[in-house]
Design a protein around this motif. Structure first.
Motif: not given
Ligand code: 4UU
Length: 570
Positions: A257-259, A353-355, A357-363, A377-379, A435-437, A452-454, A456-458
């Motif tokens: 259910y998560h991207i 990895g960093y991604g 939802t608004e970018t349909s996942t991976v950046i 580094s987030a990659g 919303g990320d710096e 920067i954005k409001e 939280m990631k729990v």
């Molecule tokens: C610091 O969390 C995600 C997607 C995560 C993802 C997907 C594919 C990670 C690795 C991958 O390969 O999506 P959302 O929409 O739930 O949350 C997005 C936010 C980002 O804007 C950022 O604030 O989650 C945070 N985030 C991270 N922060 C996501 N990845 C990272 C990261 N380091 N590596």
């Protein structure tokens, strides 16, 4: 100077088909289906039973479900189906069946409360719920509140779990295979770019959760971007050294259910010819057993799961040497945990990895040339991604400068569904504001330096302060509220509420100080009663005289976030 447009990876992005739905790409398009189709590699495997489902059966079950959804439930173009479920081997088939009819999937966390599910049903106007046996009570209550007839709930079949009087997916597969073939929804060239496939929820840079409109093209693009980054060779001739190989086995503990779970752990790894072992619910020691039992090679995780691997005493009882690859993402990963992971898995490829939802996942993902990610580094930006850094003064940053990171990618989502105001703030001329710096090096390495954005990631899940503040203001003892995240070793951060008492509650406390603790407990319970566990006020409640605001009335959240750091927790 106009600032830099930054891009990176050495992979070459092939043309992305713009006339296919996700199931047409995943199941009908010939190249990526070869390892499963021709070599008999299991497509999906049930973690509990070890039962595998092959490619032909996957296609058949998808078609049978499409027939049933079309004939028996009249699902067609643009109808929204909400999947309120744990991971299940039939999850992707149900999803693709709806896509084969032109329908839209909105996935939801099966642990949501009645109110949280009702909110998503209303926001998406869903007309069918597909759920998991243990979520039936919530699904029923939410459907009633929303006004959906209970015969619009169907349920995945799980051995040993009661499905009551509800129609099961197994039944629909049986019935659907005898029905006439539902007409396939087809797209003309270009249409995949605007045809919505998914309505996944995200709070974006501000406010409460919103449905993100993700088109078919964006998901297919992200799969091909990932494949290009990792130089996947779809001829499967010379793939021995590839990061992802046909026949490798990934555990899917990440929820579909998560991207991250849906696009990366499921769709992308299937594209690579891998088998996906489907786990309904994350449980740490069960995960270790599954890794051994299924000889898992690939893991996709969130930071708290990496923390458990590093710290939990039972880990030493398991031989995890078969794991060749671990990706960690969705929230910041500490340097300490990163280094411990390297030490724990000396032979594995590990990185971030960093991604979003608004970018349909991976950046970004750590560079394919390096076995290990660069700590901190987030990659590296994957092919097709370009980035710009928006500095606090509004100008664009150069390589190495810090500011809000913004991305343009073929995987960018279209907009927030039915929310023009939020769309305008986040989706700007083809760019997504994160919303990320952060900062990006000349090699295209992304470093996230702050949020920067409001939100939280729990434990990797988004929690919107505005959602909790709204619920807190409903409480009679509360006149104002501000929620911020405070650091937590396991969860990353947890919500803490600053509360201004109502006049009545303040008067009660003034006459008897012993009344304060029951009020605090009542406020914590108020949230616990109506929200999923990761949104609970695990950071506690702090009482203040007033919530600092700008002259225009905007919360000075940063100020309270800094103040929260000074609070000593028990
Ligand atoms: C610091 O969390 C995600 C997607 C995560 C993802 C997907 C594919 C990670 C690795 C991958 O390969 O999506 P959302 O929409 O739930 O949350 C997005 C936010 C980002 O804007 C950022 O604030 O989650 C945070 N985030 C991270 N922060 C996501 N990845 C990272 C990261 N380091 N590596």
């Amino acid at each position: 100077a106009p600032g830099d447009i930054l891009s990176a990876s050495s992979g070459v992005l092939p043309p992305i088909p713009d006339n296919l739905t996700i199931p047409q790409f995943q199941l009908d398009h010939t190249e990526p289906t070869r390892p499963h189709r021709d070599a008999g590699i299991p497509y999906l495997v049930d973690d509990a039973t070890g039962k595998g489902i092959g490619f032909a059966e996957a296609r058949e079950r998808t078609q049978a479900l499409a027939n049933a959804f079309s004939s028996l439930y009249k699902i067609g173009n643009d109808d929204v189906v909400l999947i309120f479920s744990r991971n299940h081997v039939d999850y992707p088939f149900a999803l693709w069946a709806v896509h084969r009819l032109g329908g839209v999937i909105s996935p939801a966390n099966p642990d949501y409360s009645r109110g949280e599910l009702e909110f998503q049903l209303r926001a998406t106007k869903a007309s069918l719920i597909i759920t998991y046996p243990d979520a039936l009570d919530t699904a029923t209550a939410a459907a009633k509140a929303y006004g959906l007839p209970l015969d619009r709930i169907v349920v995945f079949s799980v051995a040993g779990m009661s499905t009551g009087n509800f129609v099961t997916i197994d039944t629909l597969v049986k019935r659907g295979s005898g029905l006439k073939k539902a007409p396939e929804f087809k797209l003309k060239p270009g249409e995949a770019k605007t045809k919505v496939a998914l309505l996944s929820f995200s709070s974006g840079t501000t406010g409460t959760p919103k449905a993100v409109a993700i088109p078919h093209f964006a998901v297919i693009a992200n799969i091909l971007q990932l494949a290009a980054h990792s130089k996947i060779n779809t001829n499967y001739v010379d793939w021995k050294d590839q990061r992802y190989r046909p026949g490798d086995r990934a555990l899917a503990v990440l929820p579909f259910y998560h991207i991250y779970g849906l696009v990366v752990n499921l769709h992308f790894l299937l594209y690579c010819g891998m088998s996906i072992v489907v786990v309904p619910k994350f449980h740490f020691e069960a995960m270790l057993k599954s890794i051994v039992r299924h000889r898992i090679t690939h893991l996709m995780l969130v930071p708290p799961q990496a923390v458990l691997l590093c710290k939990h005493p039972v880990v030493k009882n398991y031989d995890l040497s078969g794991v060749r690859y671990i990706m960690i993402g969705a929230a910041p990963l500490s340097d300490e945990v990163n280094q411990q992971m390297f030490a724990l898995f000396p032979d594995a490829q590990i990185g971030q990895g960093y991604g979003m939802t608004e970018t349909s996942t991976v950046i970004s993902i750590w560079p394919i040339e390096s076995k290990r990610g660069i700590s901190g580094s987030a990659g590296q930006l994957i092919p097709g991604v370009v980035a710009r850094i928006l500095k606090p003064d509004g100008t664009l940053g150069k390589v190495g400068e810090v500011g809000e990171v913004t991305f343009k990618a073929p995987s960018n989502a279209l907009r927030y569904y039915n929310n023009e105001k939020a769309t305008k703030e986040t989706f700007i001329d083809g760019w997504v504001r994160t919303g990320d710096e952060g900062t990006i090096t000349a090699d295209g390495l992304l470093y996230i330096t702050d949020r920067i954005k409001e939100i939280m990631k729990v434990r990797g899940f988004q929690v919107a302060p505005a959602e909790l503040e709204g619920a807190l203001l409903d409480h009679a003892d509360v006149s104002d509220a501000c929620v911020v995240g405070i650091p937590d070793d396991y969860s990353g951060e947890v919500p803490l509420a600053f509360i201004v008492l109502s006049a009545d509650a303040a008067a009660r406390v003034a006459s008897d100080l012993n009344r304060l603790e029951p009020i605090r407990a009542g406020i914590i319970k108020h949230i616990a009663d109506q929200k999923i566990a990761y949104k609970h006020l695990a950071g506690g409640v702090e009482f203040v005289e007033s919530i600092p605001k700008t002259p225009s009335g905007k919360l000075l959240r940063r100020f309270l976030r800094d103040k929260a750091k000074e609070i000593k927790r028990p």
